[in-house]
Design a protein around this motif. Structure first.
Motif, short mmCIF file in Angstrom:
data_model
loop_
_atom_site.label_atom_id
_atom_site.label_comp_id
_atom_site.label_asym_id
_atom_site.label_seq_id
_atom_site.Cartn_x
_atom_site.Cartn_y
_atom_site.Cartn_z
N ASN A 1 -0.67 3.14 13.82
CA ASN A 1 -2.02 3.67 13.31
C ASN A 1 -1.53 5.03 12.61
O ASN A 1 -2.11 5.48 11.84
CB ASN A 1 -3.14 3.84 14.30
CG ASN A 1 -3.86 2.67 14.65
OD1 ASN A 1 -3.73 1.41 13.87
ND2 ASN A 1 -4.28 2.65 15.76
N THR A 2 -0.85 5.75 13.39
CA THR A 2 -0.32 7.23 12.68
C THR A 2 0.59 6.94 11.47
O THR A 2 0.15 7.66 10.71
CB THR A 2 0.56 7.80 13.95
OG1 THR A 2 -0.08 7.89 15.03
CG2 THR A 2 1.05 9.14 13.47
N TRP A 3 1.42 5.92 11.42
CA TRP A 3 2.03 5.81 10.49
C TRP A 3 1.23 5.28 8.95
O TRP A 3 1.24 5.91 8.10
CB TRP A 3 2.88 4.44 10.54
CG TRP A 3 3.79 3.95 9.37
CD1 TRP A 3 5.14 4.63 9.13
CD2 TRP A 3 3.40 3.34 8.41
NE1 TRP A 3 5.66 4.29 8.05
CE2 TRP A 3 4.47 3.18 7.28
CE3 TRP A 3 2.50 2.49 8.00
CZ2 TRP A 3 4.71 2.46 6.27
CZ3 TRP A 3 2.53 1.61 6.83
CH2 TRP A 3 3.69 1.79 6.00
N ILE A 4 0.05 4.47 9.30
CA ILE A 4 -0.77 4.22 8.16
C ILE A 4 -1.44 5.17 7.58
O ILE A 4 -1.85 5.40 6.54
CB ILE A 4 -1.77 2.77 8.35
CG1 ILE A 4 -2.17 2.37 6.99
CG2 ILE A 4 -2.70 3.10 9.42
CD1 ILE A 4 -2.94 0.97 7.19
N HIS A 5 -2.07 6.08 8.68
CA HIS A 5 -2.81 7.23 8.37
C HIS A 5 -1.97 8.25 7.40
O HIS A 5 -2.65 8.85 6.63
CB HIS A 5 -3.55 8.05 9.60
CG HIS A 5 -4.43 7.16 10.33
ND1 HIS A 5 -5.44 6.41 9.48
CD2 HIS A 5 -4.77 6.79 11.55
CE1 HIS A 5 -6.18 5.61 10.46
NE2 HIS A 5 -5.66 6.10 11.60
N ASN B 1 -6.98 -9.45 10.75
CA ASN B 1 -7.90 -8.24 10.84
C ASN B 1 -6.96 -6.92 10.11
O ASN B 1 -5.96 -6.72 10.24
CB ASN B 1 -8.24 -7.61 12.00
CG ASN B 1 -9.00 -8.81 12.77
OD1 ASN B 1 -10.32 -8.93 12.31
ND2 ASN B 1 -8.58 -9.26 13.96
N SER B 2 -7.52 -6.43 8.95
CA SER B 2 -6.63 -5.37 8.08
C SER B 2 -7.52 -4.36 7.89
O SER B 2 -8.57 -4.30 7.69
CB SER B 2 -6.53 -6.38 6.70
OG SER B 2 -5.55 -5.61 5.64
N VAL B 3 -6.77 -3.16 7.50
CA VAL B 3 -7.14 -2.03 7.25
C VAL B 3 -6.46 -1.50 5.98
O VAL B 3 -5.20 -1.68 5.92
CB VAL B 3 -6.90 -0.88 8.50
CG1 VAL B 3 -7.38 0.41 7.89
CG2 VAL B 3 -7.86 -1.28 9.49
N GLU B 4 -6.77 -1.00 4.97
CA GLU B 4 -6.33 -0.74 3.72
C GLU B 4 -7.02 0.64 3.15
O GLU B 4 -8.22 0.86 3.11
CB GLU B 4 -6.56 -1.91 2.71
CG GLU B 4 -5.86 -1.40 1.17
CD GLU B 4 -5.88 -2.70 0.36
OE1 GLU B 4 -5.35 -3.85 0.77
OE2 GLU B 4 -6.60 -2.62 -0.88
N ALA B 5 -6.39 1.50 2.74
CA ALA B 5 -6.58 2.70 2.08
C ALA B 5 -5.97 2.73 0.64
O ALA B 5 -4.94 2.44 0.77
CB ALA B 5 -6.30 3.86 3.12
N GLY B 6 -6.60 2.98 -0.52
CA GLY B 6 -6.09 2.72 -1.78
C GLY B 6 -6.62 4.11 -2.57
O GLY B 6 -7.63 4.75 -2.27
N LEU C 1 -2.32 3.16 -5.81
CA LEU C 1 -1.66 3.26 -4.55
C LEU C 1 -2.45 2.35 -3.63
O LEU C 1 -3.68 2.48 -3.47
CB LEU C 1 -1.36 4.69 -4.24
CG LEU C 1 -0.65 5.78 -5.07
CD1 LEU C 1 -0.74 7.00 -4.67
CD2 LEU C 1 0.68 5.33 -5.63
N ALA C 2 -1.66 2.00 -2.39
CA ALA C 2 -2.27 1.24 -1.51
C ALA C 2 -1.39 1.28 -0.39
O ALA C 2 -0.32 1.29 -0.28
CB ALA C 2 -2.84 -0.16 -1.83
N ALA C 3 -1.94 1.63 0.98
CA ALA C 3 -1.21 1.49 2.15
C ALA C 3 -2.19 0.64 3.30
O ALA C 3 -3.36 0.58 3.02
CB ALA C 3 -1.24 2.98 2.86
N PHE C 4 -1.43 -0.29 4.03
CA PHE C 4 -2.31 -1.43 4.48
C PHE C 4 -1.52 -1.37 6.02
O PHE C 4 -0.43 -1.17 6.24
CB PHE C 4 -2.31 -2.63 3.92
CG PHE C 4 -0.93 -3.13 3.60
CD1 PHE C 4 -0.42 -4.03 4.60
CD2 PHE C 4 -0.13 -2.81 2.41
CE1 PHE C 4 0.79 -4.72 4.20
CE2 PHE C 4 0.95 -3.24 2.15
CZ PHE C 4 1.49 -4.09 3.12
#
Length: 758
Positions: A8-12, A545-550, A564-567
């Motif tokens: 979670n820290t990494w994706i944030h 279950n997926s979380v994505e920020a773009g 850009l996208a992180a997931f």
């Protein structure tokens, strides 16, 4: 829990970094748009063309949709000799392709996740959709790209709008629509290795303003790049690993009135292939002796097969799409029927011996496999799209609908085994019937001038049944054949998928989004030739279950675009093959393998610093790993897999392309372009064999084109794999030896293409 916190820290952090970069680009774009413009600057640096996609089941700008999407232009693919799905993924860093034998054994992976199985009772993890029609079986997706406008690759779970077999992504293929103006084209190409392709098409109005039509036909063949050293072993000039394809696609668009559009599409494609695997390595003297005169090695391109491998394939279908508009709403119906017929004549013998008694050894009896697939699917989709949220008076827009698919599969598989003492065989007749029902909807709610909320859900019901009967000439198991058995079963499951998210405009040319998605892949049966009573239980559905920020932005008057996208995605009840021991023989068996996950960052960048120069870069860092592997008691390999990488998933992959256009006298234009694909090492084996690792490699391609300014004709000289880098697209580990799947561009080759439009 510690790993979860770390992820979670990494994706944030990744998402925050992307957001900071995106905000800077957005500010730069705003500054550029606020600066005084002059005609000269516009001439010097024209904008990058806007790309329209249908990733949300309605047409929208690529830069506006809150989904990670890669788009590949159909004409660019044709020019680069990428005319099938296995070569298209070279331009998409988040995607890979597995090929082993014929297209029954082919799989697309997105973000490191895919399904490896030949069973008709299991669905793909990546859905292939062509002109709105979902292809139910993975083997149907190995199509030739006859007349493609673009391919959209939607990354991450897309179950809300695209269905239950899209838990990892969607390959959305969009064909060209007919033109109102009469016209046509013909193009030809020839490449080293005697690869030829001829394509022609015509388009125009049959009734001006009402009926438009187009038809395209193509023929292509290739001798192959593997030498069959066996006298009389078949193949073209004793070469294998080639193909012959021919097909046609016709489309009629009808506009009976201003509110109604009808599209009728028919396609037919026949392909014959001779897929070959070469001996990559060996640790057995007996294997080396039996393989002679072929010598195993990383760059071996020889086989010694008494019968050339053969796979015959026919894909055909009809579809009708009707769009009716009323009071700002669009009502859509898509009706389709598709048939897939496949026949395989191959061998599982390690040294290519299908039936020769003189080459039989105790370790390597001759074997021959003959199989057929007859599959039909019928589908119906009904949906409604509301007026868009940006239309005055509408704070909510949505897409909602109903979907039904019926699929029926019938297969026959025979294995003939020849030893010095006798000829024995086994035959299995089996099939699967599935019915899938779904109701879905996704809406966007305006929360003000800059904020939007996204909410979607899909309910799916799967009804799945199978039958299987195997007969054998022996009552006990022998090489590659289990005793006779018979079974049948049925199951039904309900499942949910959905998406929840927020999107914010960061100025006129940038936006950011965060989404939480749930994917669903239906229940499965492991139905195959050597199926045993232990395989009769249905597999549980696979969920994700997926979380994505773009972040998406255009800057400097659209001379630069950045997406850009992180997931991070977790999969439960992952459906995977593992090695099992049955009656002393090692076989693969489909199971619910436990928990796996994938996380990463992706970037798609396009720049046009001058009118002549266009630059594209696509990058992906993906860490796909096994989190909790459920190991059956009878496993034939080590199950110490937690924390290990998933197969067919390089951690880093990039695609870079540059094109420079040079205006010439007399209205001519020259284009010089080059592209470079690089990926880090890839593990092909779920059980982490060190022998199944392809090291890092890069492939360089280039082309020089000359064309008329009006696009009336074009001639190009194309060079592929200019650095002459040999590599494997699959390594299959067996006892005492390793086989390699040899790609088309395993060696350097050149070609010439020509196109005339009229």
């Amino acid at each position: 829990m510690k790993r979860q916190n770390k992820n979670n820290t990494w994706i944030h952090v990744a998402a925050g970094t992307g957001l900071l970069l995106g905000t800077a680009l957005a500010l730069a774009g705003e500054a550029a748009s606020d600066a005084p413009a002059d005609a000269a600057s516009e001439t010097i640096a024209p904008a990058i063309p806007s790309v329209t996609v249908t990733a949300t089941r309605r047409s929208a700008s690529l830069q506006s949709v809150p989904i990670a999407v890669s788009v590949v232009d159909g004409e660019q693919l044709e020019r680069a000799n990428r005319t099938a799905i296995d070569t298209v993924v070279q331009e998409i860093p988040s995607a890979t392709f597995r090929q082993q034998g014929g297209n029954k054994d082919s799989t697309i992976f997105v973000r490191g996740i895919g399904t490896i199985s030949t069973s008709p009772g299991v669905e793909p993890t990546v859905s292939t959709v062509v002109d709105g029609v979902v292809y139910a079986r993975p083997g149907q997706a190995t199509l030739d790209l006859l007349d493609i406008e673009r391919i959209e690759v939607l990354r991450g779970p897309q179950g809300t709008l695209f269905g239950k077999n899209a838990s990892s992504g969607v390959l959305n293929v969009v064909s060209r629509a007919p033109s109102a103006q009469p016209g046509g084209f013909a193009d030809v190409s020839w490449y080293g290795g005697n690869e030829k392709r001829v394509r022609a098409g015509v388009t125009g109005s049959l009734k001006p303003g009402v009926v438009r039509a187009s038809i395209v036909a193509a023929y292509a063949d290739y001798d192959g790049n593997v030498d069959n050293v066996h006298a009389g072993g078949g193949g073209s000039g004793n070469r294998v690993n080639g193909y012959e394809r021919k097909g046609t696609r016709a489309r009629v668009d009808i506009t009976p009135n201003a509110d109604t559009d009808i599209s009728l599409i028919a396609d037919w494609l026949k392909a014959n292939a001779s897929p070959a695997q070469t001996a990559y390595g060996q640790s057995s003297a007996a294997f080396a002796d039996a393989l002679a005169p072929v010598v195993a090695g990383p760059e071996n391109r020889q086989v010694n097969a008494d019968l050339a491998p053969g796979v015959d394939d026919v894909n055909k279908g009809l579809s009708a799409q009707v769009n009716w508009r009323n009071a700002g709403y669009t009502f859509t119906s898509i009706t389709a029927v598709r048939d897939w017929n496949n026949a395989q004549n191959t061998s599982v013998n390690a040294v290519g011996n299908s039936e020769e008694v003189t080459r039989v050894t105790a370790a390597y009896p001759a074997s021959r496999d003959i199989g057929s697939v007859d599959f039909r699917q019928v589908s119906q989709e009904l949906r409604v799209a509301s007026p868009r949220v940006d239309v005055a008076g509408h704070a909510v827009d949505y897409v909602a609908g109903l979907y039904y698919l019926h699929g029926k599969d019938a297969e026959v598989y025979r294995r003939i085994v020849t030893t010095a003492a006798a000829v024995n065989s086994g035959r299995a007749d089996y099939g699967v019937t599935n019915d899938s029902y779904a109701a879905f909807g996704e809406g966007t709610l305006a929360l003000g001038a800059d904020w939007r909320a996204i909410l979607g859900a899909r309910w799916t019901r799967d009804e799945l049944s199978y039958h299987h009967a195997r007969t054998s000439t022996q009552t006990a198991a022998f090489s590659g054949v289990q005793p006779g058995t018979q079974s049948s079963g049925e199951t039904a499951k309900n499942g949910w998928s959905g998406r929840l998210g927020l999107q914010r405009d960061l100025g006129a040319n940038a936006n950011a989004y965060v989404t939480v998605s749930r994917g669903y892949k239906g229940p499965a049966y492991n139905v195959f030739f050597n199926m045993l009573p232990r395989d009769t239980n249905a597999l549980e559905p696979e969920t994700s279950n997926s979380v994505e920020a773009g972040f998406k932005a255009a800057a400097f008057n659209r001379r630069l675009t950045v997406n850009l996208a992180a997931f991070h995605t977790d999969y439960d009840n992952y459906q995977a093959n593992f090695y099992d021991t049955v009656a002393g023989a090692v076989v693969t068996r489909l199971i619910n393998a436990g928990k796996v996950s994938t996380r990463g960052v992706e970037a798609d960048i396009a720049a046009r610093p001058t009118p002549q120069l266009t630059l594209n870069a696509a990058l992906a860092y993906i860490d796909a790993r096994i989190d909790d592997f459920k190991c059956p008691a009878a496993a034939a390999a080590s199950c110490t897999l937690n924390g290990k990488t998933l197969p067919f998933s390089p951690k880093f992959k990039t695609y870079l392309r540059a094109n420079y256009a040079v205006p010439l006298p007399n209205g001519l234009q020259a284009d010089v372009n080059a592209d470079y694909t690089y990926q880090t090492k890839t593990q092909f084996d779920l059980f982490q064999s060190p022998l199944a690792v392809q090291g890092a490699y890069g492939i360089v391609n280039a082309a020089v084109e000359l064309s008329s300014g009006d696009g009336g004709w074009r001639v190009a000289l194309v060079g592929k794999n200019l650095a002459d880098r040999s590599y494997a697209t699959n390594l299959i580990v067996n006892t005492g030896y390793v086989n390699r799947t040899v790609p088309r561009d395993d060696r350097r080759y050149v070609g010439i293409t020509a196109r005339k439009e009229f």
